[in-house]
Scaffold this motif. Structure first.
Motif, mmCIF file in Angstrom:
data_model
loop_
_atom_site.group_PDB
_atom_site.id
_atom_site.type_symbol
_atom_site.label_atom_id
_atom_site.label_comp_id
_atom_site.label_asym_id
_atom_site.label_seq_id
_atom_site.Cartn_x
_atom_site.Cartn_y
_atom_site.Cartn_z
ATOM 1 N N GLU A 133 11.324 -28.877 -15.090
ATOM 2 C CA GLU A 133 12.061 -28.043 -15.540
ATOM 3 C C GLU A 133 12.130 -28.268 -16.949
ATOM 4 O O GLU A 133 12.503 -27.155 -17.821
ATOM 5 C CB GLU A 133 13.676 -28.492 -15.124
ATOM 6 N N VAL A 134 11.693 -29.312 -17.735
ATOM 7 C CA VAL A 134 11.857 -29.376 -19.080
ATOM 8 C C VAL A 134 10.069 -29.508 -19.519
ATOM 9 O O VAL A 134 9.396 -30.084 -18.912
ATOM 10 C CB VAL A 134 12.469 -30.836 -19.347
ATOM 11 N N MET A 135 9.714 -28.689 -20.514
ATOM 12 C CA MET A 135 8.539 -28.698 -21.114
ATOM 13 C C MET A 135 8.531 -28.749 -22.377
ATOM 14 O O MET A 135 9.459 -28.056 -23.248
ATOM 15 C CB MET A 135 7.909 -27.324 -20.561
ATOM 16 N N LEU A 136 7.652 -29.230 -23.050
ATOM 17 C CA LEU A 136 7.237 -29.229 -24.361
ATOM 18 C C LEU A 136 6.291 -28.442 -24.805
ATOM 19 O O LEU A 136 5.332 -28.327 -24.258
ATOM 20 C CB LEU A 136 7.132 -30.731 -25.111
ATOM 21 N N HIS A 137 6.689 -27.460 -25.910
ATOM 22 C CA HIS A 137 5.609 -26.556 -26.442
ATOM 23 C C HIS A 137 5.283 -26.679 -27.807
ATOM 24 O O HIS A 137 6.604 -26.812 -28.526
ATOM 25 C CB HIS A 137 5.977 -25.019 -26.004
ATOM 26 N N VAL B 229 -1.589 -25.013 -26.213
ATOM 27 C CA VAL B 229 -1.477 -25.325 -24.746
ATOM 28 C C VAL B 229 -0.529 -26.549 -24.795
ATOM 29 O O VAL B 229 -0.787 -27.596 -25.570
ATOM 30 C CB VAL B 229 -2.827 -25.554 -24.243
ATOM 31 N N PRO B 230 0.392 -26.518 -24.033
ATOM 32 C CA PRO B 230 1.248 -27.591 -23.931
ATOM 33 C C PRO B 230 0.472 -29.075 -23.420
ATOM 34 O O PRO B 230 -0.121 -28.959 -22.528
ATOM 35 C CB PRO B 230 2.338 -27.405 -22.984
ATOM 36 N N SER B 231 0.696 -29.906 -24.256
ATOM 37 C CA SER B 231 -0.034 -31.436 -23.784
ATOM 38 C C SER B 231 0.930 -32.032 -23.031
ATOM 39 O O SER B 231 2.048 -32.175 -23.402
ATOM 40 C CB SER B 231 -0.385 -31.986 -24.986
ATOM 41 N N PRO B 232 0.610 -32.657 -21.817
ATOM 42 C CA PRO B 232 1.310 -33.641 -20.947
ATOM 43 C C PRO B 232 1.563 -34.956 -21.672
ATOM 44 O O PRO B 232 2.581 -35.578 -21.060
ATOM 45 C CB PRO B 232 0.501 -33.643 -19.737
ATOM 46 N N LEU B 233 1.010 -35.234 -22.737
ATOM 47 C CA LEU B 233 1.029 -36.707 -23.312
ATOM 48 C C LEU B 233 2.442 -36.601 -24.039
ATOM 49 O O LEU B 233 3.115 -37.952 -23.612
ATOM 50 C CB LEU B 233 -0.195 -36.722 -24.317
ATOM 51 N N PRO B 234 2.987 -36.060 -24.835
ATOM 52 C CA PRO B 234 4.271 -36.383 -25.336
ATOM 53 C C PRO B 234 5.215 -36.187 -24.307
ATOM 54 O O PRO B 234 6.149 -36.946 -24.425
ATOM 55 C CB PRO B 234 4.280 -34.952 -26.361
ATOM 56 N N LEU C 31 8.050 -39.414 -23.597
ATOM 57 C CA LEU C 31 9.306 -39.328 -23.611
ATOM 58 C C LEU C 31 9.824 -39.700 -22.234
ATOM 59 O O LEU C 31 10.754 -40.391 -22.125
ATOM 60 C CB LEU C 31 9.474 -37.945 -24.012
ATOM 61 N N LEU C 32 9.087 -39.405 -21.154
ATOM 62 C CA LEU C 32 9.587 -39.878 -19.855
ATOM 63 C C LEU C 32 9.353 -41.515 -19.739
ATOM 64 O O LEU C 32 10.425 -42.069 -19.186
ATOM 65 C CB LEU C 32 8.605 -39.188 -18.741
ATOM 66 N N ASP C 33 8.468 -41.850 -20.409
ATOM 67 C CA ASP C 33 8.398 -43.484 -20.193
ATOM 68 C C ASP C 33 9.511 -43.958 -21.095
ATOM 69 O O ASP C 33 10.076 -45.149 -20.624
ATOM 70 C CB ASP C 33 7.195 -43.767 -20.761
ATOM 71 N N ASP D 247 19.396 -37.978 -15.160
ATOM 72 C CA ASP D 247 19.493 -36.347 -14.674
ATOM 73 C C ASP D 247 18.315 -35.892 -15.594
ATOM 74 O O ASP D 247 17.537 -34.898 -15.028
ATOM 75 C CB ASP D 247 20.642 -35.728 -15.062
ATOM 76 N N CYS D 248 18.330 -36.093 -16.767
ATOM 77 C CA CYS D 248 17.179 -35.901 -17.644
ATOM 78 C C CYS D 248 15.841 -36.127 -17.057
ATOM 79 O O CYS D 248 14.863 -35.326 -17.079
ATOM 80 C CB CYS D 248 17.283 -36.379 -19.105
ATOM 81 N N ILE D 249 15.621 -37.297 -16.709
ATOM 82 C CA ILE D 249 14.128 -37.847 -15.989
ATOM 83 C C ILE D 249 14.082 -36.964 -14.958
ATOM 84 O O ILE D 249 12.720 -36.692 -14.786
ATOM 85 C CB ILE D 249 14.247 -39.323 -15.775
ATOM 86 N N GLU D 250 14.928 -36.722 -13.990
ATOM 87 C CA GLU D 250 14.688 -35.844 -12.735
ATOM 88 C C GLU D 250 14.245 -34.613 -12.943
ATOM 89 O O GLU D 250 13.453 -33.899 -12.518
ATOM 90 C CB GLU D 250 16.126 -35.465 -12.097
ATOM 91 N N ARG D 251 14.935 -33.678 -14.456
ATOM 92 C CA ARG D 251 14.533 -32.519 -14.727
ATOM 93 C C ARG D 251 13.281 -32.576 -15.164
ATOM 94 O O ARG D 251 12.289 -31.652 -14.937
ATOM 95 C CB ARG D 251 15.523 -32.257 -15.699
ATOM 96 N N MET D 252 12.670 -33.614 -16.002
ATOM 97 C CA MET D 252 11.274 -33.706 -16.404
ATOM 98 C C MET D 252 10.364 -33.798 -15.433
ATOM 99 O O MET D 252 9.312 -33.102 -15.469
ATOM 100 C CB MET D 252 11.112 -34.781 -17.455
ATOM 101 N N GLU D 253 10.611 -34.822 -14.441
ATOM 102 C CA GLU D 253 9.727 -34.925 -13.247
ATOM 103 C C GLU D 253 9.368 -33.591 -12.411
ATOM 104 O O GLU D 253 8.512 -33.189 -12.106
ATOM 105 C CB GLU D 253 9.883 -36.134 -12.353
#
Length: 108
Positions: free
Chosen positions: A58-62, A68-73, A77-79, A49-55
């Motif tokens: 719905e979940v963003m890291l600020h 500006v949020p970086s997609p790398l972290p 986390l998704l990995d 469920d968490c993976i789906e929300r990240m994909e």
């Protein structure tokens, strides 16, 4: 004088066949396996469920600095969560196999 005293509980327990709490070692192993399997399946459901929300975004890291949020972290986390999902899937498979083996009759 106290050497001759036998408690009623000691006498009652000596008449019982098997463990005093009414569960055999096999029942404990089976219950433990099933409980572990159910817990891992619930945990895998939460991870997925968490993976789906990240994909879906719905979940963003600020960052704390307001940058500006970086997609790398988030990708990292998704990995990690995907790897944990794989680990849970293997563990579930092992527990399901153990449960099936416990259900089979013992052949000597």
């Amino acid at each position: 004088m106290t050497d001759n005293i036998v408690s009623l509980e000691d006498r009652r327990l000596s008449k019982i066949d098997g463990p005093g709490f009414g569960t055999s070692q096999d029942e404990v192993v089976i219950a433990s396996t099933i409980a572990g399997l159910e817990a891992r399946m619930k945990e895998r459901e939460t991870v997925r469920d968490c993976i789906e929300r990240m994909e879906t975004g719905e979940v963003m890291l600020h960052p704390d600095d307001g940058g500006v949020p970086s997609p790398l972290p988030l990708a990292h986390l998704l990995d990690l969560l995907s790897g944990y999902d794989d680990l849970l899937s293997r563990e579930i498979g092992r527990l399901e196999y153990d449960r099936e083996m416990l259900d089979l009759p013992f052949n000597d």
